[in-house]
Design an enzyme around this catalytic site. Structure first.
Site, PDB file in Angstrom:
ATOM      1  N   HIS A  12       9.785  12.237  -7.863  1.00  0.00           N
ATOM      2  CA  HIS A  12       9.231  13.144  -8.863  1.00  0.00           C
ATOM      3  C   HIS A  12       9.861  12.802 -10.207  1.00  0.00           C
ATOM      4  O   HIS A  12      10.989  12.312 -10.279  1.00  0.00           O
ATOM      5  CB  HIS A  12       9.580  14.585  -8.456  1.00  0.00           C
TER       6      HIS A  12
ATOM      7  N   ASP B 208      17.299  15.041  -3.926  1.00  0.00           N
ATOM      8  CA  ASP B 208      16.305  15.992  -4.415  1.00  0.00           C
ATOM      9  C   ASP B 208      15.732  16.692  -3.186  1.00  0.00           C
ATOM     10  O   ASP B 208      14.977  16.108  -2.420  1.00  0.00           O
ATOM     11  CB  ASP B 208      15.222  15.247  -5.190  1.00  0.00           C
TER      12      ASP B 208
ATOM     13  N   GLN C 159      11.425  19.623  -1.889  1.00  0.00           N
ATOM     14  CA  GLN C 159      10.379  19.710  -0.868  1.00  0.00           C
ATOM     15  C   GLN C 159      10.941  19.801   0.544  1.00  0.00           C
ATOM     16  O   GLN C 159      10.166  19.828   1.510  1.00  0.00           O
ATOM     17  CB  GLN C 159       9.442  18.501  -0.971  1.00  0.00           C
TER      18      GLN C 159
ATOM     19  N   LYS D 155       9.964  27.395  -4.625  1.00  0.00           N
ATOM     20  CA  LYS D 155       9.235  26.683  -3.578  1.00  0.00           C
ATOM     21  C   LYS D 155       9.612  27.185  -2.184  1.00  0.00           C
ATOM     22  O   LYS D 155       9.037  26.746  -1.193  1.00  0.00           O
ATOM     23  CB  LYS D 155       9.504  25.177  -3.672  1.00  0.00           C
TER      24      LYS D 155
ATOM     25  N   CYS E 191       3.293  14.714 -11.047  1.00  0.00           N
ATOM     26  CA  CYS E 191       4.551  14.306 -11.694  1.00  0.00           C
ATOM     27  C   CYS E 191       5.171  13.102 -11.000  1.00  0.00           C
ATOM     28  O   CYS E 191       6.391  13.002 -10.834  1.00  0.00           O
ATOM     29  CB  CYS E 191       5.551  15.461 -11.729  1.00  0.00           C
TER      30      CYS E 191
END
Length: 407
Positions: free
Chosen positions: A119, A196, A199, A222, A362
């Site tokens: 991302h 990261d 997700q 999220k 993104c």
């Protein structure tokens, strides 16, 4: 499933005359009643700044705010709440590492390694750091199915590598990366690893000690929490030697006319009045997720993805990106239909009450690697059902027929 869905009031509505099917949780998840009530109760009953006051409201707000930090620590199995930094979200967390750690430790000729699937929030900070320091930005090559092999990892990371920054799960390909093994290789070369988890934190169990990651970032919105709140986990030894990048109230110990000193961890990185309601809401979201069980959430999403791939494969001209094995991907499917622009596709789906995302997500370098300008994406969460998948597939057939008739 029915009991879980009842906890999400937003799902009980019609959009354009159809019952809502929400398939955009990778962008932001819906919020359960418990989270909505936690935020409401803070503003109605305990609204006060934290840490500064000695009155009852201030103490109650502080207890809830710091109590949420302990919930986060336990959720990712950090050693101490000193390793849990509140931020505005994943983007701020990653930028903090790039600025506070990267500027201290990366020099000319050093290497920073990322992947094509990142991302923008886990690409641009390293891109800018490399430009500022004269470092070399390197990329892991991807296999045809959007995965990274350990051979590629071993061939890319060298003794010049100082930082490896990679997503745990791709927001486009769905790929779940072997980050524990990547961390081992990075550490063997003296590099740190930054994960990261935007997700992955909402969808699977995370144990930062088992992963042995140096930093990890994720967002509350999220994972059933409010917007504007996120987390940066960092190993205490690294955070101790890093300098804060924001200065002001809350993060100081002593201020003189010409010199100042900082509070201990985690507060030295939390200047200014924090997002108190957001932190409390995130704590309530973690309670909600923990009660359901992260392993159960992951199992449910894998079954939905498996079913969705099976049904979407029946549509002629539809291409799915990323690994075919549902166990190797998180709960999302990114796709295109020949001759139909993703934005047009998403518009027709919305007319039928189905919310998906369309665009470059993104991830413009990844779009270039995929040789397309945009894709459509359906992302699932605990509140989605096989009936939602059936509605999606039906909507895709309607869209395909519509554009075939028009053009």
């Amino acid at each position: 499933m029915n009991e879980i869905r009842k906890q999400f009031p937003v799902l009980n509505q019609e959009v354009n005359g159809h019952p809502l099917v929400y398939l955009d949780s990778a962008a932001t998840s819906q919020k359960p009643i418990q989270v909505l009530e936690a935020v409401k109760n803070y503003y109605e009953l305990d609204n006060s700044n934290v840490h500064r006051g000695v009155h009852t409201l201030g103490n109650r707000a502080t207890d809830s705010y710091e109590g949420a930090r302990e919930k986060i620590r336990k959720f990712i199995n950090a050693k101490s709440t000193q390793e849990i930094i509140y931020t505005r979200g994943t983007t701020t967390s990653l930028n903090t590492v790039a600025s506070a750690y990267g500027r201290m430790n990366v020099n000319e000729g050093d290497e920073i390694v990322i992947s094509y699937m990142e991302h923008h929030s886990n690409l641009i900070p390293w891109q800018q750091l490399a430009k500022e320091k004269g470092a070399v930005l390197k990329y892991f090559d991807l296999e045809e199915d959007g995965t990274i092999t350990m051979e590629t990892v071993r061939n890319t990371i060298t003794d010049k590598t100082k930082i490896v920054a990679i997503t745990m799960a791709s927001n486009v390909l769905g790929t779940i990366n072997p980050v524990k093994e990547i961390a081992e290789i990075a550490h063997s070369h003296g590099a740190i690893i930054v994960l990261d988890a935007a997700q992955s934190a909402p969808h699977m169990s995370i144990d930062v000690q088992d992963l042995d990651c140096d930093f990890l970032a994720f967002s509350g919105h999220k994972m059933c929490g409010p917007t504007g709140i996120g987390v940066l986990y960092g190993k205490q030894a690294l955070l101790e030697v890093m300098e804060p990048i924001e200065f002001g109230g809350e993060m100081i110990d002593f201020v003189g006319l010409y010199e100042s000193t900082w509070k201990e961890l985690p507060w030295k990185f939390e200047g200014g009045t924090p997002n108190i309601a957001g932190a409390i809401g995130l704590g309530a979201a973690i309670d909600f997720l923990t009660e359901i069980g992260m392993d159960k959430i992951a199992e449910h999403e894998h079954s939905l993805v498996e079913y969705a791939i099976q049904e979407m494969d029946k549509i002629e001209g539809l291409s799915i990106y990323g690994p075919r094995d549902p166990q190797k991907r998180c709960g999302l499917i990114t796709f295109n239909i020949d001759g139909v622009h993703p934005h047009d596709l998403a518009t027709v789906l919305d007319m039928n009450g189905i919310a998906v995302r369309a665009g470059h997500h993104c991830t413009q370098p990844l779009m270039k690697w995929l040789q397309c300008t945009a894709t459509a994406r359906a992302s699932f969460y605990m509140y989605n059902t096989k009936e939602d998948v059936d509605r999606l597939v039906e909507g895709l057939r309607i869209a395909k027929e519509y554009f075939n008739d028009v053009f």
